[in-house]
Design a protein around this motif. Structure first.
Motif, PDB file in Angstrom:
ATOM      1  N   GLN A   5       4.527   1.586   1.764  1.00  0.00           N
ATOM      2  CA  GLN A   5       5.753   2.093   0.932  1.00  0.00           C
ATOM      3  C   GLN A   5       6.297   3.335   1.508  1.00  0.00           C
ATOM      4  N   THR A   6       5.613   4.139   1.981  1.00  0.00           N
ATOM      5  CA  THR A   6       6.087   5.461   2.386  1.00  0.00           C
ATOM      6  C   THR A   6       6.813   4.970   3.845  1.00  0.00           C
ATOM      7  N   ILE A   7       6.653   4.520   4.840  1.00  0.00           N
ATOM      8  CA  ILE A   7       6.903   3.975   5.976  1.00  0.00           C
ATOM      9  C   ILE A   7       8.133   3.102   5.915  1.00  0.00           C
ATOM     10  N   MET A   8       8.207   2.246   4.973  1.00  0.00           N
ATOM     11  CA  MET A   8       9.381   1.367   4.611  1.00  0.00           C
ATOM     12  C   MET A   8      10.518   2.356   4.039  1.00  0.00           C
ATOM     13  N   THR A   9      10.100   3.245   3.229  1.00  0.00           N
ATOM     14  CA  THR A   9      11.142   4.260   2.580  1.00  0.00           C
ATOM     15  C   THR A   9      11.698   5.162   3.502  1.00  0.00           C
ATOM     16  N   TYR A  10      10.886   5.661   4.283  1.00  0.00           N
ATOM     17  CA  TYR A  10      11.508   6.453   5.627  1.00  0.00           C
ATOM     18  C   TYR A  10      12.300   5.904   6.341  1.00  0.00           C
ATOM     19  N   TYR A  11      12.011   4.500   6.689  1.00  0.00           N
ATOM     20  CA  TYR A  11      12.851   3.931   7.618  1.00  0.00           C
ATOM     21  C   TYR A  11      14.349   3.087   6.989  1.00  0.00           C
ATOM     22  N   TYR A  12      14.019   2.615   5.981  1.00  0.00           N
ATOM     23  CA  TYR A  12      14.930   1.940   5.460  1.00  0.00           C
ATOM     24  C   TYR A  12      15.748   2.336   4.269  1.00  0.00           C
ATOM     25  N   VAL A  13      15.148   3.465   3.605  1.00  0.00           N
ATOM     26  CA  VAL A  13      15.825   4.492   2.658  1.00  0.00           C
ATOM     27  C   VAL A  13      16.551   5.610   3.115  1.00  0.00           C
ATOM     28  N   ASP A  14      15.741   6.297   3.886  1.00  0.00           N
ATOM     29  CA  ASP A  14      15.867   7.640   4.404  1.00  0.00           C
ATOM     30  C   ASP A  14      16.445   7.580   5.781  1.00  0.00           C
ATOM     31  N   ASN A  15      16.558   6.433   6.497  1.00  0.00           N
ATOM     32  CA  ASN A  15      16.936   6.247   7.987  1.00  0.00           C
ATOM     33  C   ASN A  15      16.434   7.192   8.898  1.00  0.00           C
ATOM     34  N   TYR A  16      14.928   7.393   8.601  1.00  0.00           N
ATOM     35  CA  TYR A  16      14.445   8.043  10.088  1.00  0.00           C
ATOM     36  C   TYR A  16      14.064   7.064  11.115  1.00  0.00           C
ATOM     37  N   THR A  17      13.961   7.619  12.173  1.00  0.00           N
ATOM     38  CA  THR A  17      13.785   6.862  13.330  1.00  0.00           C
ATOM     39  C   THR A  17      12.191   6.680  13.401  1.00  0.00           C
ATOM     40  N   LEU A  18      11.758   5.721  14.268  1.00  0.00           N
ATOM     41  CA  LEU A  18      10.321   5.567  14.398  1.00  0.00           C
ATOM     42  C   LEU A  18       9.694   6.866  14.825  1.00  0.00           C
ATOM     43  N   ALA A  19      10.043   7.614  15.836  1.00  0.00           N
ATOM     44  CA  ALA A  19       9.570   8.901  16.287  1.00  0.00           C
ATOM     45  C   ALA A  19       9.373   9.680  15.131  1.00  0.00           C
ATOM     46  N   GLU A  20      10.421   9.837  14.496  1.00  0.00           N
ATOM     47  CA  GLU A  20      10.346  10.852  13.239  1.00  0.00           C
ATOM     48  C   GLU A  20       9.549  10.522  12.120  1.00  0.00           C
ATOM     49  N   ILE A  21       9.448   9.236  11.971  1.00  0.00           N
ATOM     50  CA  ILE A  21       8.213   8.762  10.941  1.00  0.00           C
ATOM     51  C   ILE A  21       6.808   8.917  11.583  1.00  0.00           C
ATOM     52  N   ALA A  22       6.585   8.602  12.887  1.00  0.00           N
ATOM     53  CA  ALA A  22       5.328   8.824  13.453  1.00  0.00           C
ATOM     54  C   ALA A  22       4.879  10.245  13.435  1.00  0.00           C
ATOM     55  N   VAL A  29       3.616   2.895  13.736  1.00  0.00           N
ATOM     56  CA  VAL A  29       4.941   2.613  12.850  1.00  0.00           C
ATOM     57  C   VAL A  29       5.727   1.554  12.977  1.00  0.00           C
ATOM     58  N   HIS A  30       6.014   1.128  14.261  1.00  0.00           N
ATOM     59  CA  HIS A  30       6.781  -0.174  14.377  1.00  0.00           C
ATOM     60  C   HIS A  30       5.868  -1.426  14.194  1.00  0.00           C
ATOM     61  N   ASP A  31       4.465  -1.420  14.206  1.00  0.00           N
ATOM     62  CA  ASP A  31       3.639  -2.412  13.687  1.00  0.00           C
ATOM     63  C   ASP A  31       3.421  -2.518  12.120  1.00  0.00           C
ATOM     64  N   THR A  32       3.473  -1.263  11.695  1.00  0.00           N
ATOM     65  CA  THR A  32       3.698  -1.342  10.255  1.00  0.00           C
ATOM     66  C   THR A  32       4.698  -1.759   9.378  1.00  0.00           C
ATOM     67  N   LEU A  33       5.748  -1.550  10.177  1.00  0.00           N
ATOM     68  CA  LEU A  33       7.363  -2.157   9.868  1.00  0.00           C
ATOM     69  C   LEU A  33       7.302  -3.618   9.757  1.00  0.00           C
ATOM     70  N   LYS A  34       6.863  -4.246  10.945  1.00  0.00           N
ATOM     71  CA  LYS A  34       6.826  -5.482  11.198  1.00  0.00           C
ATOM     72  C   LYS A  34       5.775  -6.184  10.399  1.00  0.00           C
ATOM     73  N   THR A  87       0.684  -1.196  -0.127  1.00  0.00           N
ATOM     74  CA  THR A  87       0.052  -0.033  -0.027  1.00  0.00           C
ATOM     75  C   THR A  87       0.951   1.052   0.221  1.00  0.00           C
ATOM     76  N   ALA A  88       0.344   2.249  -0.331  1.00  0.00           N
ATOM     77  CA  ALA A  88       1.076   3.503  -0.379  1.00  0.00           C
ATOM     78  C   ALA A  88       1.569   3.975   1.017  1.00  0.00           C
ATOM     79  N   LYS A  89       0.989   3.534   2.179  1.00  0.00           N
ATOM     80  CA  LYS A  89       1.189   3.988   3.513  1.00  0.00           C
ATOM     81  C   LYS A  89       2.517   3.261   3.744  1.00  0.00           C
TER      82      LYS A  89
END
Length: 107
Positions: A26-43, A53-58, A22-24
């Motif tokens: 993709q966005t969260i995975m990109t923030y975390y794994y490509v852009d190296n944002y923290t969970l708090a920053e993504i949230a 965010v953690h649940d979505t990543l998992k 899903t778009a969401k």
């Protein structure tokens, strides 16, 4: 598998299977794994809780592994790369033909 290897593997899986997310996701995975944002920053960016965010990543990571288990796109690509590397190193025409046959069978 160490953390860096796991991150590389997930990035490879994202390259293949991102369009299936899903778009969401993709966005969260990109923030975390490509852009190296923290969970708090993504949230904060997504206006959700850190736990969401953690649940979505998992869940998304599990989904990527499920796709790979069924479709094996990453595995097949790695096989192709190994065969091509062997063919490029070989000076024996018969070996190269055998490797090209093996390459055709990776499907």
């Amino acid at each position: 598998m160490d953390a860096l290897e796991k991150q590389l593997e997930i990035n490879q899986l994202l390259a293949y299977y991102s369009p299936l997310l899903t778009a969401k996701q993709q966005t969260i995975m990109t923030y975390y794994y490509v852009d190296n944002y923290t969970l708090a920053e993504i949230a904060e960016l997504e206006s959700v809780s850190r736990n969401a965010v953690h649940d979505t990543l998992k869940k998304t990571i599990q989904k990527l592994y499920d796709y790979e288990e069924k479709l094996k796109l990453n595995d097949k690509d790695n096989q192709r790369i190994l065969i091509i590397e062997k063919a490029l190193k070989s000076n024996d025409l018969e070996t190269i033909y055998d490797l090209l046959d093996a390459l055709k069978k990776v499907e």
